[in-house]
Design a protein around this motif. Structure first.
Motif, PDB file in Angstrom:
ATOM      1  N   VAL A  82      -6.088   5.414  13.748  1.00  0.00           N
ATOM      2  CA  VAL A  82      -5.204   6.256  12.937  1.00  0.00           C
ATOM      3  C   VAL A  82      -5.570   7.715  13.165  1.00  0.00           C
ATOM      4  CG1 VAL A  82      -4.593   6.921  10.583  1.00  0.00           C
ATOM      5  CG2 VAL A  82      -4.904   4.500  11.150  1.00  0.00           C
ATOM      6  N   SER A  83      -4.574   8.549  13.337  1.00  0.00           N
ATOM      7  CA  SER A  83      -4.776   9.999  13.421  1.00  0.00           C
ATOM      8  C   SER A  83      -3.766  10.676  12.509  1.00  0.00           C
ATOM      9  CB  SER A  83      -4.607  10.487  14.866  1.00  0.00           C
ATOM     10  OG  SER A  83      -4.700  11.905  14.916  1.00  0.00           O
ATOM     11  N   ILE A  84      -4.278  11.512  11.609  1.00  0.00           N
ATOM     12  CA  ILE A  84      -3.419  12.185  10.634  1.00  0.00           C
ATOM     13  C   ILE A  84      -3.538  13.699  10.832  1.00  0.00           C
ATOM     14  CG2 ILE A  84      -2.954  12.523   8.170  1.00  0.00           C
ATOM     15  CD1 ILE A  84      -4.373   9.800   7.701  1.00  0.00           C
ATOM     16  N   LEU A  85      -2.404  14.374  10.808  1.00  0.00           N
ATOM     17  CA  LEU A  85      -2.350  15.833  10.937  1.00  0.00           C
ATOM     18  C   LEU A  85      -3.038  16.273  12.227  1.00  0.00           C
ATOM     19  CD1 LEU A  85      -3.020  16.761   7.206  1.00  0.00           C
ATOM     20  CD2 LEU A  85      -0.843  16.911   8.427  1.00  0.00           C
ATOM     21  N   ASP A  86      -2.604  15.635  13.301  1.00  0.00           N
ATOM     22  CA  ASP A  86      -3.072  15.995  14.638  1.00  0.00           C
ATOM     23  C   ASP A  86      -4.592  15.911  14.776  1.00  0.00           C
ATOM     24  OD1 ASP A  86      -2.267  16.545  17.186  1.00  0.00           O
ATOM     25  OD2 ASP A  86      -2.150  18.722  16.922  1.00  0.00           O
ATOM     26  N   GLY A  87      -5.183  14.880  14.175  1.00  0.00           N
ATOM     27  CA  GLY A  87      -6.617  14.644  14.329  1.00  0.00           C
ATOM     28  C   GLY A  87      -7.478  15.217  13.228  1.00  0.00           C
ATOM     29  N   LEU A  88      -6.881  15.844  12.239  1.00  0.00           N
ATOM     30  CA  LEU A  88      -7.681  16.372  11.123  1.00  0.00           C
ATOM     31  C   LEU A  88      -8.414  15.238  10.409  1.00  0.00           C
ATOM     32  CD1 LEU A  88      -8.409  18.921   9.441  1.00  0.00           C
ATOM     33  CD2 LEU A  88      -6.459  18.351   7.960  1.00  0.00           C
ATOM     34  N   ILE A  89      -7.738  14.092  10.306  1.00  0.00           N
ATOM     35  CA  ILE A  89      -8.362  12.889   9.742  1.00  0.00           C
ATOM     36  C   ILE A  89      -8.154  11.751  10.737  1.00  0.00           C
ATOM     37  CG2 ILE A  89      -8.329  11.214   7.841  1.00  0.00           C
ATOM     38  CD1 ILE A  89      -7.072  13.431   6.110  1.00  0.00           C
ATOM     39  N   THR A  90      -9.238  11.046  11.085  1.00  0.00           N
ATOM     40  CA  THR A  90      -9.121   9.909  11.995  1.00  0.00           C
ATOM     41  C   THR A  90      -9.915   8.717  11.459  1.00  0.00           C
ATOM     42  OG1 THR A  90     -11.032  10.637  13.315  1.00  0.00           O
ATOM     43  CG2 THR A  90      -8.842  11.390  14.045  1.00  0.00           C
ATOM     44  N   ALA A  91      -9.515   7.552  11.881  1.00  0.00           N
ATOM     45  CA  ALA A  91     -10.234   6.309  11.561  1.00  0.00           C
ATOM     46  C   ALA A  91      -9.825   5.285  12.606  1.00  0.00           C
ATOM     47  CB  ALA A  91      -9.888   5.816  10.162  1.00  0.00           C
ATOM     48  N   ASP A  92     -10.646   4.249  12.779  1.00  0.00           N
ATOM     49  CA  ASP A  92     -10.234   3.223  13.749  1.00  0.00           C
ATOM     50  C   ASP A  92     -10.196   1.830  13.153  1.00  0.00           C
ATOM     51  OD1 ASP A  92     -12.841   2.403  13.632  1.00  0.00           O
ATOM     52  OD2 ASP A  92     -13.342   2.978  15.689  1.00  0.00           O
ATOM     53  N   GLY A  93     -10.073   1.752  11.852  1.00  0.00           N
ATOM     54  CA  GLY A  93      -9.897   0.461  11.193  1.00  0.00           C
ATOM     55  C   GLY A  93      -9.671   0.674   9.705  1.00  0.00           C
ATOM     56  N   VAL A  94      -8.472   0.398   9.239  1.00  0.00           N
ATOM     57  CA  VAL A  94      -8.129   0.596   7.832  1.00  0.00           C
ATOM     58  C   VAL A  94      -7.679  -0.743   7.246  1.00  0.00           C
ATOM     59  CG1 VAL A  94      -6.607   1.788   6.209  1.00  0.00           C
ATOM     60  CG2 VAL A  94      -7.421   2.977   8.271  1.00  0.00           C
ATOM     61  N   VAL A  95      -8.259  -1.105   6.124  1.00  0.00           N
ATOM     62  CA  VAL A  95      -7.812  -2.296   5.392  1.00  0.00           C
ATOM     63  C   VAL A  95      -7.598  -1.911   3.935  1.00  0.00           C
ATOM     64  CG1 VAL A  95      -8.306  -4.675   4.680  1.00  0.00           C
ATOM     65  CG2 VAL A  95      -9.170  -3.825   6.871  1.00  0.00           C
ATOM     66  N   ALA A  96      -6.372  -2.095   3.459  1.00  0.00           N
ATOM     67  CA  ALA A  96      -6.068  -1.945   2.030  1.00  0.00           C
ATOM     68  C   ALA A  96      -5.722  -3.327   1.512  1.00  0.00           C
ATOM     69  CB  ALA A  96      -4.900  -0.998   1.825  1.00  0.00           C
ATOM     70  N   MET A  97      -6.392  -3.754   0.450  1.00  0.00           N
ATOM     71  CA  MET A  97      -6.142  -5.100  -0.070  1.00  0.00           C
ATOM     72  C   MET A  97      -6.113  -5.063  -1.588  1.00  0.00           C
ATOM     73  SD  MET A  97      -7.859  -8.654   1.152  1.00  0.00           S
ATOM     74  CE  MET A  97      -6.964  -8.528   2.689  1.00  0.00           C
ATOM     75  N   ALA A  98      -5.058  -5.624  -2.164  1.00  0.00           N
ATOM     76  CA  ALA A  98      -4.919  -5.686  -3.621  1.00  0.00           C
ATOM     77  C   ALA A  98      -4.669  -7.125  -4.024  1.00  0.00           C
ATOM     78  CB  ALA A  98      -3.764  -4.802  -4.089  1.00  0.00           C
ATOM     79  N   SER A  99      -5.326  -7.546  -5.102  1.00  0.00           N
ATOM     80  CA  SER A  99      -5.228  -8.935  -5.540  1.00  0.00           C
ATOM     81  C   SER A  99      -5.136  -8.991  -7.060  1.00  0.00           C
ATOM     82  CB  SER A  99      -6.462  -9.709  -5.061  1.00  0.00           C
ATOM     83  OG  SER A  99      -6.445 -11.038  -5.534  1.00  0.00           O
ATOM     84  N   SER A 100      -4.184  -9.773  -7.561  1.00  0.00           N
ATOM     85  CA  SER A 100      -4.019  -9.890  -9.015  1.00  0.00           C
ATOM     86  C   SER A 100      -3.807 -11.335  -9.429  1.00  0.00           C
ATOM     87  CB  SER A 100      -2.808  -9.069  -9.491  1.00  0.00           C
ATOM     88  OG  SER A 100      -3.022  -7.697  -9.313  1.00  0.00           O
ATOM     89  N   THR A 101      -4.478 -11.724 -10.522  1.00  0.00           N
ATOM     90  CA  THR A 101      -4.163 -12.934 -11.258  1.00  0.00           C
ATOM     91  C   THR A 101      -3.972 -12.497 -12.698  1.00  0.00           C
ATOM     92  OG1 THR A 101      -6.521 -13.401 -11.535  1.00  0.00           O
ATOM     93  CG2 THR A 101      -5.400 -14.494  -9.707  1.00  0.00           C
ATOM     94  N   ILE A 102      -3.819 -13.445 -13.590  1.00  0.00           N
ATOM     95  CA  ILE A 102      -3.423 -13.070 -14.942  1.00  0.00           C
ATOM     96  C   ILE A 102      -4.454 -12.177 -15.631  1.00  0.00           C
ATOM     97  CG2 ILE A 102      -4.370 -15.168 -15.995  1.00  0.00           C
ATOM     98  CD1 ILE A 102      -1.922 -15.064 -17.883  1.00  0.00           C
ATOM     99  N   ASP A 103      -5.710 -12.360 -15.335  1.00  0.00           N
ATOM    100  CA  ASP A 103      -6.737 -11.595 -16.034  1.00  0.00           C
ATOM    101  C   ASP A 103      -7.548 -10.694 -15.112  1.00  0.00           C
ATOM    102  OD1 ASP A 103      -6.197 -12.611 -18.578  1.00  0.00           O
ATOM    103  OD2 ASP A 103      -7.349 -14.429 -18.143  1.00  0.00           O
ATOM    104  N   ASN A 104      -7.174 -10.582 -13.857  1.00  0.00           N
ATOM    105  CA  ASN A 104      -8.026  -9.849 -12.921  1.00  0.00           C
ATOM    106  C   ASN A 104      -7.199  -9.178 -11.839  1.00  0.00           C
ATOM    107  OD1 ASN A 104      -9.628  -9.890 -10.164  1.00  0.00           O
ATOM    108  ND2 ASN A 104     -11.152  -9.789 -11.796  1.00  0.00           N
ATOM    109  N   SER A 105      -7.501  -7.923 -11.590  1.00  0.00           N
ATOM    110  CA  SER A 105      -6.936  -7.217 -10.437  1.00  0.00           C
ATOM    111  C   SER A 105      -8.063  -6.460  -9.761  1.00  0.00           C
ATOM    112  CB  SER A 105      -5.845  -6.236 -10.861  1.00  0.00           C
ATOM    113  OG  SER A 105      -4.682  -6.920 -11.248  1.00  0.00           O
ATOM    114  N   ASN A 106      -8.076  -6.468  -8.446  1.00  0.00           N
ATOM    115  CA  ASN A 106      -9.134  -5.758  -7.738  1.00  0.00           C
ATOM    116  C   ASN A 106      -8.677  -5.363  -6.342  1.00  0.00           C
ATOM    117  OD1 ASN A 106     -10.063  -7.816  -5.638  1.00  0.00           O
ATOM    118  ND2 ASN A 106     -10.203  -9.035  -7.518  1.00  0.00           N
ATOM    119  N   ALA A 107      -9.488  -4.501  -5.733  1.00  0.00           N
ATOM    120  CA  ALA A 107      -9.213  -4.021  -4.374  1.00  0.00           C
ATOM    121  C   ALA A 107     -10.274  -4.522  -3.410  1.00  0.00           C
ATOM    122  CB  ALA A 107      -9.152  -2.499  -4.359  1.00  0.00           C
ATOM    123  N   GLU A 108     -10.922  -5.637  -3.754  1.00  0.00           N
ATOM    124  CA  GLU A 108     -11.956  -6.204  -2.879  1.00  0.00           C
ATOM    125  C   GLU A 108     -11.368  -6.501  -1.495  1.00  0.00           C
ATOM    126  OE1 GLU A 108     -15.192  -6.698  -3.468  1.00  0.00           O
ATOM    127  OE2 GLU A 108     -15.002  -5.797  -5.452  1.00  0.00           O
TER     128      GLU A 108
END
Lengths: 212, 211
Positions: B103-129
């Motif tokens: 990933v390159s943002i704003l012409d290289g101002l911010i870079t990364a080579d592996g991004v994982v966003a994960m959201a999980s919800s059940t009735i009593d629990n939500s997390n970003a593990e």
């Protein structure tokens, strides 16, 4: 009136018996067969079930801790299966519907410069585990898939799917095998939770729905 | 005889009424999940790709893009978005994820080579593990495993929130890289009196909820 009253008791007993009978699982002896289940762990029955959700596995080793992100050693997936507990003429416990989207982010698994991406084209069977440490329910299910990177189709696959409480991260498990590719993300380590062949989720959740 | 009828009615009610009772926690629950790889909102750009939204029948949705480019604002490879779950009273669940390679943002101002966003919800629990950032570099500085809602100023640009986690009704939204584009507001004599937001860039977003 007294005649009516005398009927209430037997009617309640009959109603309870009918409900109890309808809740009884439909046990079926399932023998390994060609093109059938690949994992041969534990005991299974053909019963109604639904499992939904998705998540992340950090395999290897497949334990409850994430690998360093810089290693890119992880897999992510979404998967669901629905089965009514019916068998076909061959004795296969039929899945009514299902889906699997699987991405292996390990650099050594890349094909044509992109992560290995598996997409189920048919989910054909699903069996519920009856002797398992997965406290909320477990099953093995599978069918056919396509390798999105190459277009290879009709490859048999099987998953082991485990709902072992909440939250899913650190408790639930998932494993996959695609024999034609020699591809296995399986964790039969008895020291890992749960103890079946599934790898422990480091994110996400598997949810077992007993569809009675 | 009348007393007997009343007694019979009470017994009948005692037998039937418990069958109609259901605890509040078993009231109908709705699962919702969505994810996307890249989203850019400015005065002239409104683009999101790839994205996935949990279907109303509660099965699975996935979308992917080998290449995502939005001018010089964002370039990303191997983006996947997945949303899964089911509405099933107290057993409702929702899981979503967005993963990206380089990933390159704003012409290289911010870079990364592996991004994982994960959201999980059940009735009593939500997390970003399960969420993570690999080899993240912001304005020339390596940032490892940022804590939730880590803010870094980007002089002349605005600021970025890393591993942004927002509690929602019955759920959570996680944005792994959220750039807020700003421009200064000038007062009399050219003095900066504040900043106004001119756009947002989000890379790696996952949301889930059970209500």
């Amino acid at each position: 009136m007294s005649n009516l009253r005398s009927l209430v008791g037997p009617m309640v007993i009959v109603a309870i018996a009918v409900v109890a009978w309808s809740c009884e699982t439909h046990r079926t002896a399932l023998a390994p067969r060609t093109g059938g289940p690949l994992f041969q762990f534990l005991e299974f029955q053909c019963a109604p079930l639904k499992i939904t959700g998705g998540g992340r596995i950090d395999y290897p080793p497949g334990g409850p801790d994430k690998n360093p992100p810089e290693s890119h050693t992880y897999e992510t997936f979404g998967a669901h299966v629905v089965a009514s507990g019916q068998t076909d003429a061959d004795g296969t416990c039929v899945a009514e519907q299902g889906a699997l989207e699987w991405v292996d982010h390990r650099p050594e698994m890349e094909i044509n410069g992109h992560p290995l991406n598996l997409h189920a084209t048919a989910v054909t069977f699903a069996e519920q585990a009856t002797d398992t440490d997965c406290q909320d329910g477990a099953a093995r299910w599978g069918g056919k898939l396509r390798v999105e990177n190459t277009g290879q189709e009709d490859l048999n696959f099987e998953v082991w799917d485990c709902d072992n409480g909440e939250p899913g991260a650190g408790h639930d498990g998932f494993a996959i095998s695609v024999p034609a590719l020699g591809y296995r993300v399986v964790c039969p380590d008895p020291d890992l939770p749960p103890t079946e062949p599934s790898c422990t989720l480091t994110g996400g959740n598997r949810q077992f729905h007993p569809t009675h | 005889m009348k007393i007997d009828r009343i007694r019979w009615a009470i017994r009948f009610a005692g037998l039937v009424l418990p069958m109609t009772w259901s605890p509040g926690s078993l009231a109908a629950q709705g699962a919702a999940a969505s994810a996307f790889g890249v989203a850019v909102r400015t005065a002239t750009i409104n683009q999101t790709a790839p994205s996935a939204v949990l279907p109303t029948d509660g099965t699975l949705a996935q979308s992917q893009a080998n290449d995502v480019r939005v001018g010089t604002l964002v370039a990303a490879q191997d983006a996947f978005a997945t949303a899964t779950g089911a509405t099933d009273d107290a057993l409702s669940d929702a899981v979503s994820s967005a993963t990206l390679g380089t990933v390159s943002i704003l012409d290289g101002l911010i870079t990364a080579d592996g991004v994982v966003a994960m959201a999980s919800s059940t009735i009593d629990n939500s997390n970003a593990e399960g969420s993570s950032l690999a080899n993240l570099v912001v304005n020339g500085v390596q940032v490892s495993d940022p804590a939730p809602n880590t803010r870094v100023d980007l002089p002349g640009v605005g600021y970025v929130v890393l591993n942004e986690q927002i509690a929602t009704a019955g759920g959570i939204t996680v944005n792994m890289i959220h750039v807020v584009l700003q421009q200064p507001v000038l007062g009399l004599l050219g003095v900066i009196t504040g900043y106004s937001t001119t756009g947002n860039i989000v890379v790696g977003s996952a949301s889930s909820s059970v209500n």
